[in-house]
Design a protein around this motif. Structure first.
Motif, PDB file in Angstrom:
ATOM      1  N   UNK A 101      41.588  39.827  57.253  1.00 11.27           N
ATOM      2  CA  UNK A 101      42.271  38.938  58.186  1.00 11.27           C
ATOM      3  C   UNK A 101      41.745  37.740  58.385  1.00 11.27           C
ATOM      4  N   UNK A 102      40.625  37.570  58.995  1.00 11.93           N
ATOM      5  CA  UNK A 102      39.997  36.117  58.737  1.00 11.93           C
ATOM      6  C   UNK A 102      40.584  35.444  57.470  1.00 11.93           C
ATOM      7  N   UNK A 103      39.978  36.429  56.264  1.00 19.67           N
ATOM      8  CA  UNK A 103      40.619  35.080  55.127  1.00 19.67           C
ATOM      9  C   UNK A 103      42.031  34.527  55.039  1.00 19.67           C
ATOM     10  N   UNK A 113      41.514  37.920  45.997  1.00 18.82           N
ATOM     11  CA  UNK A 113      40.662  38.825  45.317  1.00 18.82           C
ATOM     12  C   UNK A 113      40.858  39.334  47.282  1.00 18.82           C
ATOM     13  N   UNK A 114      39.846  40.922  46.587  1.00 15.80           N
ATOM     14  CA  UNK A 114      40.218  41.929  48.118  1.00 15.80           C
ATOM     15  C   UNK A 114      38.256  41.646  48.420  1.00 15.80           C
ATOM     16  N   UNK A 115      38.138  42.295  49.574  1.00 14.87           N
ATOM     17  CA  UNK A 115      36.849  42.651  50.310  1.00 14.87           C
ATOM     18  C   UNK A 115      36.354  44.145  49.498  1.00 14.87           C
ATOM     19  N   UNK A 116      35.207  43.903  48.670  1.00 14.70           N
ATOM     20  CA  UNK A 116      34.919  45.293  48.077  1.00 14.70           C
ATOM     21  C   UNK A 116      34.709  45.322  46.869  1.00 14.70           C
ATOM     22  N   UNK A 117      35.749  44.151  46.496  1.00 13.96           N
ATOM     23  CA  UNK A 117      35.866  44.122  44.968  1.00 13.96           C
ATOM     24  C   UNK A 117      34.112  43.596  44.493  1.00 13.96           C
ATOM     25  N   UNK A 142      31.161  38.473  48.769  1.00 18.90           N
ATOM     26  CA  UNK A 142      32.181  38.177  47.548  1.00 18.90           C
ATOM     27  C   UNK A 142      31.704  37.068  47.309  1.00 18.90           C
ATOM     28  N   UNK A 143      31.839  36.636  47.776  1.00 23.31           N
ATOM     29  CA  UNK A 143      31.516  35.338  48.398  1.00 23.31           C
ATOM     30  C   UNK A 143      30.341  34.106  47.386  1.00 23.31           C
ATOM     31  N   UNK A 144      29.186  35.074  47.038  1.00 17.06           N
ATOM     32  CA  UNK A 144      27.846  35.057  46.347  1.00 17.06           C
ATOM     33  C   UNK A 144      28.637  35.458  44.831  1.00 17.06           C
ATOM     34  N   UNK A 145      29.368  37.120  44.467  1.00 16.62           N
ATOM     35  CA  UNK A 145      29.744  37.319  43.574  1.00 16.62           C
ATOM     36  C   UNK A 145      30.215  35.990  42.533  1.00 16.62           C
ATOM     37  N   UNK A 146      30.655  35.697  44.008  1.00 17.33           N
ATOM     38  CA  UNK A 146      32.058  34.597  42.833  1.00 17.33           C
ATOM     39  C   UNK A 146      31.019  33.584  41.964  1.00 17.33           C
TER      40      UNK A 146
END
Length: 395
Positions: free
Chosen positions: A189-191, A215-219, A245-249
């Motif tokens: 929701x925040x995103x 994307x989705x949280x958890x991807x 997810x930001x770090x992984x992106x």
């Protein structure tokens, strides 16, 4: 054994059970009445994650709350009573957040709840608090559709709706960014809310959204999204979600040779973002409502007290906002001369120019906070440093 003897023994047993049951009822009555009889504390509940993926938001919020309560109690409390912080761990889960909220209200008899720091769980907890007529003040929820839930619902954060227009103006004028690739976590929701605010504000700032990826949280795999973004040659990446997810992106971006940096809101602001992303997140920026650098006198005093309690460690955004949340609630109780949420909620709604440690806060007519300044933090040398303090119009 004859009948008379058996009957006598049975009657004795029944009488014994009756006496025991009566004693138990009396003890239970004493236990239930104890909190009401004591009457020497005002309970404020903490709602947030102490374990799980978003504990980096919840744990410092609670630390700030406890520090504020200690200071208030040392100064005599509020309206003749001491503050008691009642804590619970919702693990960052919406269903658990609802359960914890209900327990804080019905079992612990809190008059106010601070939390959850996230928008999604706040939206789940707020209707429960509103129905029970208990004040809920989030020290972190920045997304849309929160205070609209009811007149017992507040927050003390730098809103995305306030921050994004100010930040985009700064980016366009000071950093000369023109083309942005946007990434949204569409099960967060925040995103989702922040991304829509960004879309609404970008045109007015002269910024073009050249990619709009989901994307989705958890991807874990973001290769497809980054391939699409690379072809668009943006000046910067905007990610509206959380730090994992930001770090992984950013790791995937660097893997594909994308050299531009990322920015986002306080969802990216966590030591875990740097820990997970390593060198890939160098240059990434977060806008938040607090920085220990360039502190006001009130904030400087808070920082020194915090360092004294935490082996020299500096406070972060959520420490500061949790601290301010308790101070705001107690200021309202003091003004209203009442610890009853039906009374002091109206005093919260009228707060103007409250000098908090996380900034100057005014509650507007729609019960939304506006606070200044906006702090733009940059990851530099493996830590967050202040890049700029951007003033926000306090209208």
């Amino acid at each position: 054994m004859n009948f008379k003897k058996s009957a006598a023994l049975l009657l004795a047993g029944v009488l014994a059970l009756s006496v025991t049951a009566g004693c138990k009822k009396k003890e239970e009555a004493k236990t239930e009445a104890a909190p009401k009889a004591a009457g020497d504390t005002v309970k404020i509940g903490f709602l947030g994650a102490l374990t799980g993926d978003v504990a980096m938001f919840g744990a410092p919020t609670l630390a700030g709350m406890k520090m504020a309560a200690e200071e208030i109690n040392a100064a005599g409390g509020v309206n003749g009573k001491k503050i008691e912080i009642v804590e619970a761990d919702d693990r960052g889960d919406k269903q658990e957040g609802a359960s914890v909220t209900q327990k804080l209200i019905s079992r612990d008899n809190v008059v106010a709840i601070v939390g959850d720091p996230t928008t999604g769980i706040t939206k789940v907890a707020a209707p429960i608090a509103q129905k029970a007529q208990v004040v809920l003040l989030s020290a972190g929820a920045t997304g849309t559709g929160v205070v609209e839930i009811g007149d017992y619902i507040f927050r003390d954060t730098l809103l995305d709706s306030v921050a994004i227009p100010a930040l985009l103006d700064y980016y366009a004028k000071n950093l000369k960014f023109k083309k942005v690739a946007m990434i949204t976590s569409d099960n967060n929701d925040y995103s989702v809310g922040m991304s829509q605010l960004f879309r609404d504000s970008a045109k007015g700032a002269g910024i073009e959204i050249v990619a709009d990826e989901k994307i989705k949280d958890g991807d874990k795999d973001f290769s497809g999204q980054m391939t699409n973004i690379k072809a668009k040659k943006p000046d910067i990446l905007f990610y509206s979600g959380y730090y994992t997810e930001g770090a992984l992106l950013m790791k995937e971006a660097r893997k594909q040779g994308i050299k531009v940096n990322m920015f986002g809101g306080d969802g990216l602001f966590s030591p875990e973002f740097i820990k997970l992303g390593g060198t890939a997140v160098e240059g990434s920026m977060s806008y938040v409502g607090f920085s220990p650098e360039q502190a006001s006198p009130v904030t400087a005093k808070f920082i020194e007290a915090f360092k004294g309690k935490n082996n020299g460690a500096l406070p972060g955004l959520f420490d500061a906002q949790g601290y301010d949340a308790v101070k705001l609630i107690v200021a309202a109780m003091t003004t209203a001369k009442s610890n009853d949420p039906k009374v002091f909620k109206d005093a919260i709604a009228k707060i103007k120019n409250f000098e908090g440690v996380s900034g100057t806060i005014t509650i507007r007519n729609n019960r939304e906070p506006i606070k200044s300044p906006l702090c733009l933090l940059e990851v530099k040398g493996g830590k967050y440093v202040l890049k700029a303090k951007v003033p926000v119009k306090m209208d």
